[in-house]
Motif scaffolding. Structure first.
Motif, PDB file in Angstrom:
ATOM      1  N   ARG A  79      12.172  -8.228   2.140  1.00  0.00           N
ATOM      2  CA  ARG A  79      11.267  -9.360   1.978  1.00  0.00           C
ATOM      3  C   ARG A  79       9.899  -9.030   2.556  1.00  0.00           C
ATOM      4  N   ASP A  80       8.941  -9.878   2.179  1.00  0.00           N
ATOM      5  CA  ASP A  80       7.581  -9.690   2.660  1.00  0.00           C
ATOM      6  C   ASP A  80       7.522 -10.000   4.164  1.00  0.00           C
ATOM      7  N   PRO A  81       6.840  -9.185   4.997  1.00  0.00           N
ATOM      8  CA  PRO A  81       6.781  -9.471   6.443  1.00  0.00           C
ATOM      9  C   PRO A  81       6.172 -10.823   6.766  1.00  0.00           C
ATOM     10  N   ALA A  82       5.189 -11.277   5.971  1.00  0.00           N
ATOM     11  CA  ALA A  82       4.583 -12.590   6.233  1.00  0.00           C
ATOM     12  C   ALA A  82       5.597 -13.706   6.039  1.00  0.00           C
ATOM     13  N   GLU A  83       6.426 -13.583   5.024  1.00  0.00           N
ATOM     14  CA  GLU A  83       7.455 -14.600   4.785  1.00  0.00           C
ATOM     15  C   GLU A  83       8.495 -14.609   5.894  1.00  0.00           C
TER      16      GLU A  83
ATOM     17  N   GLN B 202       3.212   0.253   6.122  1.00  0.00           N
ATOM     18  CA  GLN B 202       3.332  -0.213   4.752  1.00  0.00           C
ATOM     19  C   GLN B 202       4.720  -0.792   4.525  1.00  0.00           C
ATOM     20  N   LYS B 203       4.860  -1.475   3.409  1.00  0.00           N
ATOM     21  CA  LYS B 203       6.140  -2.066   3.080  1.00  0.00           C
ATOM     22  C   LYS B 203       7.142  -0.964   2.771  1.00  0.00           C
TER      23      LYS B 203
ATOM     24  N   GLN C 292      10.274   1.064   1.315  1.00  0.00           N
ATOM     25  CA  GLN C 292      10.842   1.082  -0.022  1.00  0.00           C
ATOM     26  C   GLN C 292      12.252   0.496   0.006  1.00  0.00           C
TER      27      GLN C 292
END
Length: 240
Positions: free
Chosen positions: A148-152, A141-142, A144
């Motif tokens: 930044r977003d992992p896809a970005e 999970q992302k 805390q």
């Protein structure tokens, strides 16, 4: 008188012949004693080395017998050291009977609490927590926080190359590139008018064209075939 007295004094107290002879005899006796003691010490050392070698060989022999204990004869089958064609068994057979087989060594597993009990009075090391169960898997999970977003992040990492104008432009000018292209085109499309036919009879009836540097005809020279000396009559000496 003084000369005789000096001679007597020197022979009596300085260079006494009998005292020197007695001293040399004492040295020879002492040498014999030392040589005998050294000989005894050498023999003792040799005997000790031989005894150590015998003990080492005997120990290796016993270890080999314990290691090869499976070759011992049984009630049904005779071993290799107890052949029925021999009158008496081999000494190795008796050694196998008197020796015990080697036991498998078990690896000692060190307890994690052993050093705690050992260091308990001094408390030199802090106690550790023994966990036998494996750790749980990490959640994807992302995390805390301001991340930044992992896809970005992946898109930025694998985005296509976008070079600048200076990197994308060619080093040579368009005029030089055109000249090079024209040279390659001429070299590739070069056409020869005279056809080269080396294995045909096309050139058989052609007349030989002599070169500019040669004024004579193209004939075979006679030098080396008919004669080996140049004949020049104008240089002959006429007879009177």
């Amino acid at each position: 008188i003084q000369k005789r007295w000096r001679g007597y004094y020197v022979r009596k107290y300085i260079h006494n012949y009998y005292a020197l002879k007695k001293y040399l005899e004492a040295i020879s006796v002492n040498n014999e004693i030392v040589r005998s003691e050294l000989q005894e010490y050498t023999e003792m050392k040799e005997n000790e080395e031989k005894r150590k070698d015998l003990e080492k060989k005997e120990k290796e022999k016993k270890y080999r017998a314990r290691k090869m204990h499976y070759l011992l004869s049984t009630a049904q089958i005779a071993g290799i050291y107890n052949s029925p064609f021999r009158k008496f068994p081999d000494p190795m057979e008796l050694l196998l009977q008197n020796s015990k087989p080697l036991s498998h060594r078990r690896q000692q597993v060190k307890s994690p609490f052993a050093y705690e009990l050992y260091d308990w009075p001094t408390c030199r090391r802090p106690p550790s927590v023994f966990t036998a169960q494996p750790l749980p898997p990490i959640d994807k999970q992302k995390p805390q926080g301001p991340f930044r977003d992992p896809a970005e992040v992946l898109w930025q990492r694998y985005k296509p190359l976008d070079p600048t104008l200076r990197v994308a432009a060619s080093v040579s000018s368009p005029l030089e590139k055109a000249r090079e292209e024209m040279k390659r085109e001429e070299w590739r499309n070069c056409v020869h008018d005279n056809e080269f036919l080396p294995f045909s009879s096309y050139h058989k009836n052609e007349k030989y064209d002599p070169s500019i540097c040669r004024s004579g005809k193209y004939v075979q020279e006679t030098y080396g075939v008919k004669h080996f000396r140049e004949v020049q009559p104008e240089k002959w000496v006429a007879e009177e």
